[in-house]
Design an enzyme around this catalytic site. Sequence first.
Site, short mmCIF file in Angstrom:
data_model
loop_
_atom_site.label_atom_id
_atom_site.label_comp_id
_atom_site.label_asym_id
_atom_site.label_seq_id
_atom_site.Cartn_x
_atom_site.Cartn_y
_atom_site.Cartn_z
N TRP A 216 -5.13 -14.95 -4.50
CA TRP A 216 -6.34 -13.86 -4.35
C TRP A 216 -7.40 -14.45 -5.12
CZ3 TRP A 216 -9.34 -10.96 -7.33
CH2 TRP A 216 -10.22 -9.68 -6.64
N LYS B 256 -6.43 6.18 0.74
CA LYS B 256 -5.43 5.30 1.86
C LYS B 256 -6.42 4.94 2.92
CE LYS B 256 -2.86 4.56 -0.08
NZ LYS B 256 -2.84 4.69 -1.36
N ARG C 123 0.95 -10.28 -3.16
CA ARG C 123 -0.05 -10.40 -4.07
C ARG C 123 -1.39 -11.14 -3.79
NH1 ARG C 123 3.23 -9.91 -8.68
NH2 ARG C 123 1.85 -11.09 -9.96
N LYS D 59 -1.90 -6.31 -4.33
CA LYS D 59 -0.94 -5.41 -4.63
C LYS D 59 -0.94 -5.08 -6.36
CE LYS D 59 2.45 -2.50 -4.05
NZ LYS D 59 1.74 -0.89 -3.41
N GLU E 35 -8.76 1.95 2.34
CA GLU E 35 -7.80 0.83 1.97
C GLU E 35 -7.39 0.15 3.24
OE1 GLU E 35 -5.41 1.08 -2.27
OE2 GLU E 35 -4.85 2.63 -0.73
N ASN F 74 -2.03 -18.32 -11.67
CA ASN F 74 -2.48 -16.84 -11.54
C ASN F 74 -2.98 -16.41 -12.99
OD1 ASN F 74 -0.13 -13.74 -11.57
ND2 ASN F 74 -2.23 -14.08 -11.08
N GLY F 75 -4.33 -15.99 -12.71
CA GLY F 75 -4.95 -15.30 -13.86
C GLY F 75 -6.54 -15.89 -13.84
N GLU G 105 -6.58 10.63 -3.08
CA GLU G 105 -5.66 9.91 -2.71
C GLU G 105 -5.81 9.63 -1.16
OE1 GLU G 105 -3.98 7.48 -4.10
OE2 GLU G 105 -2.40 6.97 -2.54
N CYS H 149 -2.38 -13.16 -7.13
CA CYS H 149 -1.84 -14.67 -6.95
C CYS H 149 -0.28 -14.54 -7.22
CB CYS H 149 -2.55 -15.57 -7.70
SG CYS H 149 -4.23 -15.75 -7.34
N HIS I 122 -22.61 20.65 -3.65
CA HIS I 122 -23.54 19.74 -4.64
C HIS I 122 -23.72 18.51 -4.14
CE1 HIS I 122 -23.00 23.28 -7.50
NE2 HIS I 122 -21.75 23.25 -7.33
#
Length: 610
Positions: free
Chosen positions: A74, A487, A27, A605, A490, A100-101, A483, A2, A506
């Site tokens: 968000w 990527k 955000r 983000k 995402e 925001n929160g 990573e 947010c 395994h």
Amino acid sequence: MCGIVGYIGNRKVINVLMNGLKRMEYRGYDSAGICVLENDDLITLKKKGKVSELESLVDESSFDSTIGIAHTRWATHGFPNDINAHPHSDNSGNISIVHNGIIENYMSLKQGLIQSGYTFKSDTDTEVLAVYIGALYEKTNDLEHAVRLALSEVVGTFGLLVLSKTEPEKIIGARRGSPMVLGVGDDEYILASDATAIIQYTKQVIYLSDNEMAIISKDGFTTKTIDNKATKNTIHEIEFNIEQLEKGGYEHFMLKEIFEQPTTIQDAFTGRLLADKGNIKLGGLSVVSEKLRNAKRIIITACGTSWHAGLVGEYMIEQLAGIPVEVEYASEFRYRNPVLYPDDVVFAISQSGETADTLAAVHEAKQKGCTVLGIVNVVGSSIARETDAGIYIHAGPEIGVASTKAFTSQLAVLSLLALYLGRMKNLSQLDGKKIAQEILQIPDKIKSIFDHSDEIRAIAKEYSSAKNFIYLGRGYNFPVALEGALKLKEISYIHAEGYPAAEMKHGPIALIDENMPVVFIATHDEIYHKIISNIEEVRARKGKVIAIANEGDTEIARVANHVIYIPETIPMLTPILSVIPLQLLAYYMALELDRTIDQPRNLAKSVTVE
Ligand code: G6P
């Protein structure tokens, strides 16, 4: 998560709010909304979806107001729809808030308010706060007092802006756990979740502390704690430029940020790498150098991509300095009562400096008496301010939600840190100089990888219909495998798993058939031949192999279906190079699939809620 912005001054507020929302859209992009004070009335417009959806509702020319608040969401409580979008108002319609929160005790507050006859339209925790402030305002007739009373009852986190038509000359901001920056202009003031919404109007900012409020009016501002004690503030100058917030001719911020890496890496080590002496100067750590020298153990805590950087840091520090390192997910660390000693040094790695779990891990480690240091990108962020000392990575604003340049800058800074610690311990000057020389060459080596962009794009085209991917690497390249897989997940929404290559036997090997692309990071090091054997095992089961290998490697083309060549460097620096083709592969896959690359679904983000 947010973004909120509020402005009071002489400009048409609608432009400031819409610009601010666009700048902070990374955000959160589930909905967007504004509330402006126009002719003594509060006008609210809000819409599900991206800021562009809201834009289509707003006729900017029809607003003259110079005071208002806005929000990009968000979703936490309630579906992303028009009703749950912020701003929210109290029952009288006198008060409007953006938040925001998370208000954790919103259910008990809501039940109490319902019993007193108040009503609710949305499913959000934020509306409960708006109605609660309104109820307290009815009793106190003093907006600031009502906000303070409400916030003293609230459990949870907030970055909050409050606007009222009965006290129209001010905006009240407050924060706990969520960031808030106050921009100080000439007869204009702006409160926002981050400086990107402010820089267009002023570069002078104050980073509000936890439990601090700011009241802005056309005539000035005051800051105080939520329990009404005056606070002192320092004005800082925003370090980045507005051009850094633009795409600069690239189709996406992510691509721009990938291509910025030669420069951002250079910025991470400039002035710090004393190459001719094989030494490192980290000014931010000078106050804790003795603590570092005596550290029995280093703990790195982080989330997401920053956690992957931490894994590489573990290998680097153990190799060069011989200090044991543990890497912890911040979300686990904060809740599992970790065994910590006062001579442990804890590093929190965070691009945003605002990730709620990482910030909570910082608090936990401080509580236990450890020295707590930050490796952070955003200057003035909560983690940067709440740690004892730290190192900024200087990557500049990262707008693409999927982190790229921040990751490689984190790696660059971790390599400096490892060298710094190594030289404090047993690493010789000669070895220090050799490593420093290798670091200096990294920016040019990254540039040469960009020459392979077309090949990578062709590979992406060929595999864009794949439903799954496996990424495998060993040693320093194991975190790169994680990573690379992250990527791809995402931004393309293709399922991908990263594994240490030897672990393939395994479990993951059961998944391999002719439809499974496997990305091997197979650069030269002492276990190179082991990874070639792993490739053979995949080929024997008809898997398709995309290998990242060093230039001059003639063996690998024999076993892999595709090879992307990168320059050679020493193993500890290899991740900075080997991740570049994986960033590009994910980018081009997402481009093939027509994904919203800079704003992937469900992600944000800066994760300021736990
Ligand atoms: C989110 C972002 C990731 C980032 C992670 C940690 O998930 O989308 O890109 O790696 O948060 O964020 P931080 O700002 O603490 O590095």
